[in-house]
Design a protein around this motif. Structure first.
Motif: not given
Length: 205
Positions: A29, A54-56, A112, A114
């Protein structure tokens, strides 16, 4: 180097590589999409040719990590050869080796936050990486009387939790005083205690 890679059509992987460096330094992060673009030598707008955000990008880092992790776990399990117990213990050692060798991938995969279900390819790759551990748990659980037999998925989750805890406390945490025991020894003894408690292997003595 990053710009050269981009001009040759490697922008997607150049961004992954740049993100790995940033994750290792600052955590999953601890970087922005703009910082990843700058490290790769491109403008932030160029990132959106390959990633939605960013998450992708982080999900692709994690997916590639699970690919490597899955290969290591399959090699360690080796179909349960030379024995189910040996193969199962080898998957634990492979877990520790992966965390040491690929710390940024490890953080993207497990730290993360996710949601794996948001990326079907990531979810599929993660499931495949867990298969060797689950196969080992199923094979070992078969030796336990049915009325005392934990679900193999729970069995595997217990071992993964033990492995993850040892990684966090004794492998990657520089603030933690050095343990007098090697991480592999801690994991092996922990797995032994767990399996003895289930009656999979005989008590010492």
């Amino acid at each position: 180097m990053a710009k050269a890679g981009y001009h040759h059509g490697n922008l997607r992987q150049a961004l992954v590589t740049a993100s790995l460096d940033l994750i290792e330094k600052n955590g999953p992060q601890g970087f922005t999409l703009s910082e990843a673009a700058k490290a790769a030598g491109v403008t932030p707008a160029a990132v959106y040719r390959h990633f939605q955000g960013r998450e992708d990008l982080l999900a692709e880092v994690a997916r590639q990590g699970f690919e490597i992790f899955g290969d290591l776990m399959e090699h360690a399990w080796n179909g349960g050869a030379p024995s189910v117990l040996a193969g199962f213990e080898a998957t634990g050692r492979a877990y520790l080796a992966f965390a040491r060798r690929f710390p940024a991938h490890y953080m993207a995969m497990f730290e993360s936050g996710l949601s794996l279900s948001a990326w079907p390819e990531l979810s599929q790759t993660a499931r495949r990486a867990q298969t060797p551990l689950l196969q080992g748990a199923e094979a070992l659980a078969a030796a336990i009387p049915e009325h005392r037999r934990p679900p193999p998925a729970m069995f595997a989750a217990h071992i993964q939790a033990l492995s993850h805890g040892i990684v966090e406390l004794h492998t990657r945490n520089p603030a933690n005083p050095r343990s007098p025991f090697a991480a592999e020894d801690l994991l092996e003894s922990g797995i032994g205690i767990y399996l003895r408690g289930l009656g999979v292997i005989a008590p010492d003595g």
